[in-house]
Design a protein around this motif. Sequence first.
Motif, PDB file in Angstrom:
ATOM      1  N   GLY A   7      11.167  25.241  19.585  1.00  0.00           N
ATOM      2  CA  GLY A   7      12.163  26.141  20.160  1.00  0.00           C
ATOM      3  C   GLY A   7      11.955  27.517  19.560  1.00  0.00           C
ATOM      4  O   GLY A   7      11.642  27.638  18.366  1.00  0.00           O
ATOM      5  N   GLY A   8      12.102  28.566  20.367  1.00  0.00           N
ATOM      6  CA  GLY A   8      11.802  29.907  19.893  1.00  0.00           C
ATOM      7  C   GLY A   8      12.981  30.854  19.975  1.00  0.00           C
ATOM      8  O   GLY A   8      13.998  30.566  20.622  1.00  0.00           O
ATOM      9  N   LEU A   9      12.831  32.000  19.306  1.00  0.00           N
ATOM     10  CA  LEU A   9      13.838  33.059  19.362  1.00  0.00           C
ATOM     11  C   LEU A   9      13.279  34.313  20.028  1.00  0.00           C
ATOM     12  O   LEU A   9      13.752  35.415  19.771  1.00  0.00           O
ATOM     13  N   HIS A  10      12.286  34.131  20.902  1.00  0.00           N
ATOM     14  CA  HIS A  10      11.791  35.259  21.683  1.00  0.00           C
ATOM     15  C   HIS A  10      12.759  35.592  22.815  1.00  0.00           C
ATOM     16  O   HIS A  10      12.675  36.652  23.428  1.00  0.00           O
TER      17      HIS A  10
ATOM     18  N   ALA B 173      20.554  30.298  13.326  1.00  0.00           N
ATOM     19  CA  ALA B 173      19.260  30.470  13.995  1.00  0.00           C
ATOM     20  C   ALA B 173      18.184  30.790  12.962  1.00  0.00           C
ATOM     21  O   ALA B 173      18.202  31.852  12.342  1.00  0.00           O
ATOM     22  N   GLY B 174      17.243  29.853  12.803  1.00  0.00           N
ATOM     23  CA  GLY B 174      16.194  30.017  11.810  1.00  0.00           C
ATOM     24  C   GLY B 174      14.931  30.611  12.381  1.00  0.00           C
ATOM     25  O   GLY B 174      14.491  30.250  13.478  1.00  0.00           O
ATOM     26  N   MET B 175      14.325  31.523  11.631  1.00  0.00           N
ATOM     27  CA  MET B 175      13.117  32.223  12.101  1.00  0.00           C
ATOM     28  C   MET B 175      12.146  32.412  10.944  1.00  0.00           C
ATOM     29  O   MET B 175      12.524  32.331   9.769  1.00  0.00           O
ATOM     30  N   LEU B 176      10.887  32.680  11.269  1.00  0.00           N
ATOM     31  CA  LEU B 176       9.897  33.080  10.289  1.00  0.00           C
ATOM     32  C   LEU B 176      10.055  34.568  10.009  1.00  0.00           C
ATOM     33  O   LEU B 176      10.268  35.357  10.930  1.00  0.00           O
ATOM     34  N   THR B 177       9.932  34.947   8.750  1.00  0.00           N
ATOM     35  CA  THR B 177      10.060  36.363   8.400  1.00  0.00           C
ATOM     36  C   THR B 177       8.708  37.061   8.294  1.00  0.00           C
ATOM     37  O   THR B 177       8.655  38.278   8.070  1.00  0.00           O
ATOM     38  N   ASN B 178       7.633  36.299   8.466  1.00  0.00           N
ATOM     39  CA  ASN B 178       6.278  36.830   8.405  1.00  0.00           C
ATOM     40  C   ASN B 178       5.388  35.817   9.116  1.00  0.00           C
ATOM     41  O   ASN B 178       5.572  34.616   8.924  1.00  0.00           O
ATOM     42  N   PRO B 179       4.447  36.233   9.956  1.00  0.00           N
ATOM     43  CA  PRO B 179       3.638  35.253  10.692  1.00  0.00           C
ATOM     44  C   PRO B 179       2.841  34.314   9.803  1.00  0.00           C
ATOM     45  O   PRO B 179       2.465  33.229  10.238  1.00  0.00           O
ATOM     46  N   ARG B 180       2.603  34.667   8.544  1.00  0.00           N
ATOM     47  CA  ARG B 180       1.859  33.766   7.669  1.00  0.00           C
ATOM     48  C   ARG B 180       2.755  32.767   6.948  1.00  0.00           C
ATOM     49  O   ARG B 180       2.277  31.986   6.138  1.00  0.00           O
TER      50      ARG B 180
ATOM     51  N   GLY C 245       5.019  30.607  15.856  1.00  0.00           N
ATOM     52  CA  GLY C 245       6.354  30.923  16.343  1.00  0.00           C
ATOM     53  C   GLY C 245       6.995  32.150  15.747  1.00  0.00           C
ATOM     54  O   GLY C 245       8.195  32.376  15.948  1.00  0.00           O
ATOM     55  N   TYR C 246       6.219  32.971  15.038  1.00  0.00           N
ATOM     56  CA  TYR C 246       6.798  34.218  14.541  1.00  0.00           C
ATOM     57  C   TYR C 246       7.159  35.124  15.712  1.00  0.00           C
ATOM     58  O   TYR C 246       6.372  35.283  16.650  1.00  0.00           O
ATOM     59  N   VAL C 247       8.341  35.708  15.650  1.00  0.00           N
ATOM     60  CA  VAL C 247       8.805  36.642  16.676  1.00  0.00           C
ATOM     61  C   VAL C 247       9.006  38.000  16.010  1.00  0.00           C
ATOM     62  O   VAL C 247       9.691  38.088  14.980  1.00  0.00           O
ATOM     63  N   PRO C 248       8.427  39.078  16.541  1.00  0.00           N
ATOM     64  CA  PRO C 248       8.576  40.400  15.929  1.00  0.00           C
ATOM     65  C   PRO C 248      10.046  40.784  15.760  1.00  0.00           C
ATOM     66  O   PRO C 248      10.905  40.410  16.571  1.00  0.00           O
ATOM     67  N   LEU C 249      10.308  41.541  14.737  1.00  0.00           N
ATOM     68  CA  LEU C 249      11.683  41.860  14.375  1.00  0.00           C
ATOM     69  C   LEU C 249      12.427  42.584  15.491  1.00  0.00           C
ATOM     70  O   LEU C 249      13.622  42.352  15.702  1.00  0.00           O
ATOM     71  N   GLU C 250      11.726  43.461  16.224  1.00  0.00           N
ATOM     72  CA  GLU C 250      12.426  44.187  17.278  1.00  0.00           C
ATOM     73  C   GLU C 250      12.899  43.248  18.385  1.00  0.00           C
ATOM     74  O   GLU C 250      13.952  43.476  19.003  1.00  0.00           O
ATOM     75  N   VAL C 251      12.151  42.156  18.625  1.00  0.00           N
ATOM     76  CA  VAL C 251      12.575  41.170  19.623  1.00  0.00           C
ATOM     77  C   VAL C 251      13.711  40.323  19.072  1.00  0.00           C
ATOM     78  O   VAL C 251      14.721  40.083  19.739  1.00  0.00           O
TER      79      VAL C 251
ATOM     80  N   SER D  18       8.708  39.310   3.202  1.00  0.00           N
ATOM     81  CA  SER D  18       9.365  39.378   4.510  1.00  0.00           C
ATOM     82  C   SER D  18       9.122  40.725   5.176  1.00  0.00           C
ATOM     83  O   SER D  18       9.134  41.772   4.523  1.00  0.00           O
ATOM     84  N   TYR D  19       8.919  40.696   6.480  1.00  0.00           N
ATOM     85  CA  TYR D  19       8.910  41.929   7.255  1.00  0.00           C
ATOM     86  C   TYR D  19      10.349  42.428   7.390  1.00  0.00           C
ATOM     87  O   TYR D  19      11.280  41.635   7.315  1.00  0.00           O
ATOM     88  N   PRO D  20      10.588  43.724   7.574  1.00  0.00           N
ATOM     89  CA  PRO D  20       9.612  44.742   7.946  1.00  0.00           C
ATOM     90  C   PRO D  20       8.909  45.419   6.767  1.00  0.00           C
ATOM     91  O   PRO D  20       8.030  46.250   6.995  1.00  0.00           O
TER      92      PRO D  20
END
Length: 321
Positions: free
Chosen positions: A210-213, A233-240, A245-251, A277-279
């Motif tokens: 499941g994604g947060l895009h 809602a859990g997300m990756l904070t960096n693609p590595r 399933g990493y979603v850019p912060l602006e999205v 973590s990004y950004p």
Amino acid sequence: MPPLPSTPLPGFNPRVVCYFQTYHDNGEYVSLLPLITNTSGATHVILSAIHINWDPDNMTLNDDPPDHSKYTQLWDEAMVLQDSGIKVMCMLGGAAKGSFARLDYSESRTDVPLARFETYYAPFRDFIRAHNLDGVDLDIEEEMSLPGVVHLIDRLKADFGRNFIITLAPVATALMPGRPHLSGFDYRLLEAARGNSISWYNAQFYNGWGGLHNTAAYDEIMRNGWRPEKVVAGMLTNPRHGGSGYVPLEVTAAVISVLMERYPNFGGVMGWEYWSSYPQVENSWVWPFCMTLCMGMRRLRDAAIVVNMGRSLSSINMNPR
């Protein structure tokens, strides 16, 4: 589970949860104190991951005993965070299997004596007490019976009291009807049986679960009858930081903004993980700072402003780790 109405809860604020597993970067300890000194807005830090191994006296935090000297600064900082109002928890389990198989006890299982559960549970209980942790996150990524997880939750509540935080970290599809997941039991049945003892669910919206895009996955969970205040809602904070399933912060910011508008009691966000973590990877506190502002502003335009603000911080050496 029928849909439940979502009306604003007095005094409810969405959570900003930071998982923390990479404690050292090139041999240097990664400090949590910037979460405080920069007023990041983080509400909970979950230390990952505790493993209950085949030798019950060899419980580990990642690859080492929790009392190893490499963790001395971690435990000192955990107390400082708690004194500043941030709840500090630990995560049990995760991708490394075995912890929950060793704790999977129920009265109906004649092949697993209670003494076996106690042997493996006691060191974990004593570890929580020794470090005065505020709660436990159960990341069950292996087969476990429903009676087994109920028994574990009941013991934790009995030993640590009603204010002790118990959360679970299912992949997002575990909260959707008829979808595959990793835990071996039905989370709807668990919520029906012990929902009053479970504070919330740190749902993993990544790695193909499941994604947060966009809002589709979270919306499907809500249509399955879950209350938004219980689904973080859990997300990756960096693609590595994960498989995919990493979603850019602006999205992510735009999606969170819509979810805040759509569900007045939106449960909040969690990030895997705090380190890098990004950004701004040198200042990991910026991720919870951005998330806090996004959820406070609630509008797409303001969420975009938050993302740009976070990126602008990358040019400033503001209290790095």
